[in-house]
Design a protein around this motif. Structure first.
Motif, short mmCIF file in Angstrom:
data_model
loop_
_atom_site.label_atom_id
_atom_site.label_comp_id
_atom_site.label_asym_id
_atom_site.label_seq_id
_atom_site.Cartn_x
_atom_site.Cartn_y
_atom_site.Cartn_z
N LEU A 222 22.04 24.69 63.28
CA LEU A 222 22.71 24.04 64.41
C LEU A 222 22.73 22.53 64.22
CD1 LEU A 222 24.13 24.73 67.05
CD2 LEU A 222 21.94 24.44 68.21
N GLU A 223 21.58 21.98 63.79
CA GLU A 223 21.59 20.56 63.46
C GLU A 223 20.48 20.23 62.49
OE1 GLU A 223 20.41 17.64 66.53
OE2 GLU A 223 20.25 19.34 67.91
N SER A 224 20.65 19.10 61.81
CA SER A 224 19.63 18.67 60.85
C SER A 224 19.58 17.16 60.86
CB SER A 224 19.95 19.18 59.45
OG SER A 224 21.06 18.50 58.93
N GLY A 225 18.43 16.64 60.48
CA GLY A 225 18.30 15.19 60.44
C GLY A 225 16.89 14.81 60.06
N SER A 226 16.62 13.52 60.07
CA SER A 226 15.25 13.08 59.84
C SER A 226 14.42 13.55 61.01
CB SER A 226 15.20 11.55 59.74
OG SER A 226 15.47 11.00 61.00
N PRO A 227 13.09 13.70 60.82
CA PRO A 227 12.27 14.12 61.96
C PRO A 227 12.39 13.15 63.13
CG PRO A 227 10.94 13.94 59.94
CD PRO A 227 12.34 13.59 59.57
N GLU A 228 12.51 11.86 62.83
CA GLU A 228 12.64 10.87 63.92
C GLU A 228 13.89 11.18 64.75
OE1 GLU A 228 12.46 9.95 60.64
OE2 GLU A 228 10.31 9.49 60.62
N GLU A 229 15.02 11.37 64.07
CA GLU A 229 16.27 11.69 64.78
C GLU A 229 16.16 12.98 65.57
OE1 GLU A 229 19.35 9.98 61.38
OE2 GLU A 229 19.02 12.13 61.58
N LEU A 230 15.76 14.02 64.85
CA LEU A 230 15.87 15.35 65.45
C LEU A 230 14.89 15.56 66.60
CD1 LEU A 230 17.23 18.35 63.90
CD2 LEU A 230 15.07 18.75 65.08
N PHE A 231 13.67 15.06 66.45
CA PHE A 231 12.69 15.26 67.52
C PHE A 231 12.92 14.31 68.69
CE2 PHE A 231 10.21 17.16 63.96
CZ PHE A 231 10.09 18.42 64.50
N ALA A 232 13.37 13.09 68.41
CA ALA A 232 13.56 12.12 69.50
C ALA A 232 14.91 12.28 70.19
CB ALA A 232 13.39 10.69 68.96
N ASN A 233 15.94 12.62 69.40
CA ASN A 233 17.30 12.69 69.97
C ASN A 233 18.03 13.95 69.56
OD1 ASN A 233 17.53 10.12 71.35
ND2 ASN A 233 17.38 9.22 69.30
N PRO A 234 17.52 15.12 69.95
CA PRO A 234 18.25 16.34 69.60
C PRO A 234 19.64 16.31 70.24
CG PRO A 234 16.52 16.80 71.20
CD PRO A 234 16.33 15.39 70.77
N ARG A 235 20.64 16.79 69.48
CA ARG A 235 22.02 16.67 69.96
C ARG A 235 22.41 17.80 70.90
NH1 ARG A 235 24.88 16.92 64.61
NH2 ARG A 235 26.76 17.13 65.86
N PHE A 236 21.77 18.95 70.73
CA PHE A 236 22.23 20.13 71.47
C PHE A 236 21.18 20.60 72.48
CE2 PHE A 236 24.55 20.27 67.46
CZ PHE A 236 25.85 20.40 67.92
N ASP A 237 21.65 21.18 73.56
CA ASP A 237 20.74 21.73 74.57
C ASP A 237 19.84 22.80 73.96
OD1 ASP A 237 21.76 20.08 76.47
OD2 ASP A 237 23.13 21.58 77.34
N ARG A 238 20.38 23.59 73.01
CA ARG A 238 19.59 24.64 72.37
C ARG A 238 18.39 24.03 71.65
NH1 ARG A 238 17.84 27.97 73.04
NH2 ARG A 238 17.64 29.09 71.07
N THR A 239 18.65 22.93 70.96
CA THR A 239 17.56 22.27 70.23
C THR A 239 16.54 21.71 71.22
OG1 THR A 239 19.34 21.57 68.75
CG2 THR A 239 17.12 20.75 68.28
#
Ligand code: ADP
Ligand code: MG
Length: 247
Positions: A222-239
């Motif tokens: 569904l999405e991928s990124g650096s841990p900083e990006e993904l944990f701090a600013n997940p793009r989707f409600d599912r995430t």
């Protein structure tokens, strides 16, 4: 340089579409954490890479060589040669119960490579020391704790000098007090720039150690990124829901 290139990987179990055209790359020295709810296809994805599952469509390349190209598998000998570049560590260790620790480490390399017994012993000793298990060479798996078993499994995977290590929830079967010793070994491997894909529920480990995080949901990345990006600013409600509730 890409160690693993996956494009449009599709996999069905009967009617159930388990992997839906998954595409991602893993580069040399990457530590890729794969997170996502139970049943989202994480294990199937990892098992497909080492040909423990047969895929229905898509391409998997390892070091530029195709394991499967648009759904067509390479010849068995080539498949074997390609999958031998990957070391897998399973949730339930999968050690051979009737073999000692040392025999577990030496079995696979003894069968495929022409190394002397002395050289194998030197390397198995070195790797057992690396995972903190020197002196356990002649013990059988049943006598070891879960954390020790998993560290043996990691050393065993390293015996084949893999280009990449794949971990499928390596600490999920362990008592909480034993997860730390396994994560510590994995963290050290990451610091030594071992290329790894780690399916894990250990968000602390993913945050601290991963260079990239993939979030899988319902057979897709569904999405991928650096841990900083993904944990701090997940793009989707599912995430967001998964990160806050584990759902
Ligand atoms: P995860 O590792 O993310 O929990 P899995 O890859 O194990 O997910 O499973 C993905 C989906 O495929 C689930 O719905 C699971 O029930 C199904 N599945 C896995 N293995 C099999 C199998 N051998 N036969 C049928 N369905 C399977
Ligand atoms: Mg799984």
């Amino acid at each position: 340089m890409a160690i693993i290139e996956v494009s449009d990987l599709s996999k069905r179990y009967g009617e159930l579409e388990v992997l839906k055209r998954i595409t991602f790359d893993v580069h040399k020295h990457d530590v890729v954490a794969v997170i996502g709810p139970s049943g989202s296809g994480k294990s199937t994805m990892l098992r497909s890479l080492v040909h423990l599952e047969q895929i229905d469509g898509g391409t998997i390349r390892v070091d530029g060589e195709e394991l499967v190209e648009e759904g067509a598998y390479s010849a068995p000998r080539k498949i074997k040669q390609i999958t031998s570049k990957m070391g897998m560590v399973f949730q339930h260790f999968n050690l051979f119960p009737h073999l000692t620790v040392q025999q577990n480490l030496e079995l696979a390399p003894r069968m495929v490579k022409g190394e002397s017994a002395a050289e194998l012993r030197r390397r198995s000793g070195e790797l057992l020391e690396k995972v903190g298990l020197s002196g356990r060479e002649s013990m059988y798996p049943a006598k070891l704790s879960g954390g020790q078993k998993q560290r043996v499994a990691i050393a065993r995977a390293l015996m084949m000098n893999p280009h990449i290590l794949l971990f499928d929830e390596p600490t999920s079967a362990l008592d909480p007090e034993l997860t730390g010793e396994v994560l510590q070994v994995m963290k050290r491997l990451a610091e030594e720039h071992t290329t790894m894909i780690v399916v894990t529920h250990e968000m602390g480990f993913a945050k601290e150690v991963a260079s990239r995080v993939l979030f899988m949901d319902d057979g897709q990345i569904l999405e991928s990124g650096s841990p900083e990006e993904l944990f701090a600013n997940p793009r989707f409600d599912r995430t967001k829901a998964f990160l806050s509730h584990g759902l």
